[in-house]
Design a protein around this motif. Structure first.
Motif, PDB file in Angstrom:
ATOM      1  N   PRO B 421      12.075  75.923  37.893  1.00 28.96           N
ATOM      2  CA  PRO B 421      11.433  76.435  36.661  1.00 28.96           C
ATOM      3  C   PRO B 421      10.234  75.610  36.220  1.00 28.96           C
ATOM      4  O   PRO B 421       9.260  76.171  35.689  1.00 28.96           O
ATOM      5  CB  PRO B 421      12.553  76.387  35.615  1.00 28.96           C
ATOM      6  CG  PRO B 421      13.695  75.671  36.230  1.00 28.96           C
ATOM      7  CD  PRO B 421      13.512  75.677  37.716  1.00 28.96           C
ATOM      8  N   GLN B 424       7.487  76.913  38.181  1.00 26.53           N
ATOM      9  CA  GLN B 424       7.057  78.230  37.684  1.00 26.53           C
ATOM     10  C   GLN B 424       6.224  78.097  36.410  1.00 26.53           C
ATOM     11  O   GLN B 424       5.251  78.817  36.203  1.00 26.53           O
ATOM     12  CB  GLN B 424       8.288  79.104  37.393  1.00 26.53           C
ATOM     13  CG  GLN B 424       8.969  79.567  38.661  1.00 26.53           C
ATOM     14  CD  GLN B 424      10.345  80.151  38.386  1.00 26.53           C
ATOM     15  OE1 GLN B 424      10.948  79.871  37.353  1.00 26.53           O
ATOM     16  NE2 GLN B 424      10.838  80.951  39.310  1.00 26.53           N
ATOM     17  N   ALA B 427       2.874  77.022  37.434  1.00 26.73           N
ATOM     18  CA  ALA B 427       2.184  78.159  38.055  1.00 26.73           C
ATOM     19  C   ALA B 427       1.710  79.136  36.984  1.00 26.73           C
ATOM     20  O   ALA B 427       0.663  79.780  37.124  1.00 26.73           O
ATOM     21  CB  ALA B 427       3.121  78.854  39.049  1.00 26.73           C
ATOM     22  N   LYS B 428       2.485  79.239  35.902  1.00 25.43           N
ATOM     23  CA  LYS B 428       2.105  80.143  34.816  1.00 25.43           C
ATOM     24  C   LYS B 428       0.821  79.644  34.146  1.00 25.43           C
ATOM     25  O   LYS B 428      -0.067  80.442  33.820  1.00 25.43           O
ATOM     26  CB  LYS B 428       3.259  80.206  33.796  1.00 25.43           C
ATOM     27  CG  LYS B 428       3.102  81.310  32.786  1.00 25.43           C
ATOM     28  CD  LYS B 428       3.435  82.652  33.412  1.00 25.43           C
ATOM     29  CE  LYS B 428       3.109  83.795  32.480  1.00 25.43           C
ATOM     30  NZ  LYS B 428       3.362  85.099  33.119  1.00 25.43           N
TER      31      LYS B 428
END
Lengths: 326, 440
Positions: B421, B424, B427-428
């Motif tokens: 997470p 992620q 990456a967001k």
């Protein structure tokens, strides 16, 4: 000095003040021929007559209201409630009218009213005749709340109450009426409001108690002294105004606060004292304040059960030891 | 009547302050409300106004002194007044202690006081120390380290009698000897005192060390920068973060072509740092775990985003916080951040403006760093370290192209967030920065 009972100390001050000031009158149930069920107006009907010793029907809301009206037009009524529990019937008159008139009329009206009567345990009078009402009154501004624990305090504080230009609820205790004590003979003897009574000096813990717990606090202090614990006993005497400065000064010295009262522990005056002391002397506390009070239970009719609900001397001893981590 | 001036408490966590300058000299008059002295707290420099009017009779804590809160630092009154009661310092402290001691011995039955142990104890790292306010106050007055005192109160709380007991067994030393011992790391228990009643003096410290010990004889030759104010707070918080968090990090490269274009289109009204920070705000709303804090009950996922933006200042760094950033547009955010950064550089931040953050962004790109790893600002769950934007060769469809690229390094607390997470989340942020129109 004369030795007299708490009830007679009250009666004598009523008489002395009525002789000096024709504006004072007393009103309540059974206060005439009978002299009040606890004798606080004994023989007064003879001396002052029916215009100044006024007997009422059982109608607290009406005659307390009558007192508020009389006070607001210049008289100085002393209203006797047979049981302080009955003040609930007259709460609108006391808290909504008497407490607020001087403020809401921009100071144009004074309300020199005394509402006095007895409360508390000791006679097995059950749930509607044994309560402690002081904390309810403390929550509304505009009412002074007086709680004498000795004959001398009863005399000195009642004189101040009668002479006060603001409404005063003067709470007596039924189990104290027959207690005796020295009372100054000076007809001007008065104890100012907002001055706690330092009953006994000590170094290790500050113990506050009033009414019956003035005496029980002293009993606990005696027991604790034998164990080498020095207890400072104070009686707040008036809850509004409250002498928080003296209490804080004592706690700064001892580092420990224990409050004890017959009133229920939840939101009792001990809670207010504990909070105020924590605010003003947090850095001086060596333990959290200990509050002792009646259990959250309706006061029972049975005397043995009554005692099981309210604090006992051993509870006070245990509370002090808890505070001292002993 | 003469009145004391005390070191005022200026923030919840303030324990001591440093006197920077007395604006009124001894013997001069001061009026209530007039500036009296300048002081430095953990994060701020403040001018303190006088509470009372009168003559400044005595300055007790001179410029540069580090003073615990509520301690007397000066006396204001009428000339000629006896102010000796304010000046007793160490001696009065001892007298008071003696009185307390006597009171206590009498108070506590022997059988009970025996339970209170006087032997120093060792607590676990980070273990919460329960101590009554009164005992703490006394320990501070006596200069005792209460972390090694055993408590005999409820739940093992250290209470007054424990401190009194510990004081009796603690070595007595002059303030100078204590200070020198602290700087040099000398255990006073190993030193024999030759002063009155065995009190340790500075000379005793030298004597206690093997000959040739170079310390003490030349402390004046070394340049010692006092650990105080902001430096001390940064040191404590960074160490706390390293001790308590399970900190690790991820790095990602972000192409900044579109962000550049957006910035041009907005006529440079918003900076790159604003765009990056705002992308973080949006990503935090998508990943509430990164916007959380460990509390006794568990993990508190905060329903608001207060974004801290690290700003370098002369003596250290400070992190002004943009409150409720998740409710703002990019322009509003940029304006708020700009105002706070300005205030930070001028030393005008109020404590409210640098506290309550839920996540922090630290940008050192302007110093030419490609990337770096930041330490989490506790109790937050993460911090994003932003490097410079550099034209970099990038392989695109089999050909090499030059694009502006920026590296982002996310430090996160692995107790709260796992690697996937966290990746992620990073990456967001990249997605927002490479498609910044989503932020508008």
């Amino acid at each position: 000095m004369s030795k007299k009972t708490y009830a007679i100390a009250i009666r004598d001050v009523l008489r002395e003040e009525m002789r000096k000031d024709p504006d004072i009158f007393v009103m309540g149930e059974d206060i005439g021929v009978q002299g009040g069920i606890f004798g606080c107006t004994r023989d007064m009907l003879k001396e002052f007559g029916e215009k100044r010793i006024i007997q009422t029907p059982i109608s607290e809301n009406s005659f307390v209201g009558l007192g508020v009206g009389a006070a607001s037009v210049g008289l100085r009524p002393v209203i006797e409630l047979m049981y302080m529990d009955f003040i609930y019937l007259a709460m609108d008159q006391v808290l909504n009218q008497a407490a607020k008139m001087r403020y809401m009329f921009g100071g144009k009206v004074k309300v020199p009213l005394v509402v006095r009567g007895q409360q508390g345990i000791g006679r097995g009078n059950a749930g509607q005749h044994s309560q402690s009402v002081e904390a309810l009154l403390m929550n509304i501004p505009g009412i002074k709340v007086v709680c004498p624990s000795t004959p001398a305090d009863a005399a000195g504080l009642l004189r101040t109450a009668i002479r006060d230009d603001n409404p005063v609820v003067f709470i007596e205790h039924k189990a104290l009426y027959s207690t005796k004590g020295e009372v100054p003979d000076d007809p001007e003897f008065a104890i100012p409001f907002g001055k706690a009574n330092l009953v006994r000096e000590g170094k290790d813990v500050t113990l506050l108690g009033n009414f019956l717990y003035h005496g029980k606090a002293l009993e606990a202090a005696d027991i604790l002294e034998k164990e080498g614990i020095s207890v400072e006993v104070m009686d707040p005497r008036t809850l509004v105004p409250l002498d928080i400065d003296s209490i804080v000064a004592s706690v700064k010295k001892t580092g420990h606060l224990v409050t004890v009262h017959e009133a229920h522990r939840t939101m009792g005056w001990g809670t207010e004292v504990a909070a105020a002391v924590t605010e003003k002397a947090f850095g001086y506390l060596d333990a959290p304040p200990v509050r002792i009070g009646a259990k959250m239970c309706t006061l029972p009719f049975n005397l043995g059960l009554e005692n099981a609900v309210v604090p006992q001397v051993e509870d006070i001893v245990a509370g002090v030891k808890q505070s001292l981590s002993l | 009547m003469a009145q004391k001036v005390i070191m005022p408490k200026q923030g919840l966590q303030m324990t001591e302050g440093t006197i920077l300058e007395w604006l009124i000299k001894e013997g001069q008059e001061v009026k209530a409300g007039e500036p009296l002295f300048e002081m430095e707290t953990d994060k701020l420099t403040i001018t303190i106004d006088a509470d009372v009017s009168g003559t400044l009779l005595k300055i007790i804590a001179g410029e540069g002194a580090v003073v615990p809160i509520t301690e007397t630092i000066a006396v204001v009154g009428t000339p000629g007044e006896n102010i000796s009661e304010f000046l007793t310092g160490e001696s009065s402290c001892q007298t008071e202690t003696k009185a307390t001691e006597e009171a206590n011995t009498e108070a506590v039955p022997k059988s009970v006081s025996a339970e209170s142990t006087s032997a120093p104890i060792v607590r676990k790292e980070g273990e919460r120390i329960l101590i009554s306010p009164r005992a703490k106050k006394l320990a501070e007055e006596l200069g005792l380290d209460y972390s090694t005192i055993a408590g005999s109160g409820a739940e093992g709380m250290i209470i007054e009698r424990d401190v009194v007991k510990a004081k009796d067994t603690a070595p007595k030393a002059t303030p100078l000897a204590k200070k020198v011992a602290e700087i040099e790391g000398v255990d006073l228990k190993s030193v024999t005192g030759t002063g009155a009643r065995g009190k340790i003096r500075r000379g005793d410290l030298e004597a206690s060390q093997s000959k040739g010990a170079a310390f003490i004889t030349s402390p004046a030759e070394r340049k010692i920068v006092p650990m105080r104010g902001m430096r001390k707070v940064i040191a404590e918080r960074m160490k706390q973060s390293q001790n308590e968090n399970a900190q690790t990090s991820h790095t990602i490269s972000v192409r900044m072509d579109e962000a550049k274009r957006v910035r041009e289109a907005l006529e440079k009204a918003v900076g790159f740092n604003d765009i990056v920070s705002f992308a973080v705000v949006r990503a935090l709303t998508d990943f509430p775990a990164m916007n959380s804090q460990i509390v006794p009950e568990g993990i508190w996922e905060k329903e608001f985003v207060n974004l801290g933006i690290a700003v370098a200042v002369d003596d250290g760094l400070i992190v002004p916080v943009v409150k409720d950033a998740d409710l703002m547009s990019l322009r509003e955010f940029s304006a708020a951040a700009k105002e706070l950064a300005g205030k930070a550089r001028d030393g005008k931040l109020t404590s409210d403006e640098y506290s309550g953050g839920t996540f922090t962004v630290s940008n050192l790109g302007m110093f030419g760093l490609d990337s770096f790893v930041a330490i989490i600002n506790p109790p937050e769950a993460g911090i994003l370290a932003v490097g410079k934007i550099e034209d970099t060769p990038v392989a695109v469809n089999g050909a090499v192209e030059i694009h502006p690229v920026m590296k982002l390094t996310l430090s996160y607390d692995h107790r709260i967030v796992d690697g996937a997470p966290a990746a992620q989340f990073l990456a967001k942020i990249k997605e927002y920065l490479e498609n910044p129109y989503k932020l508008l």
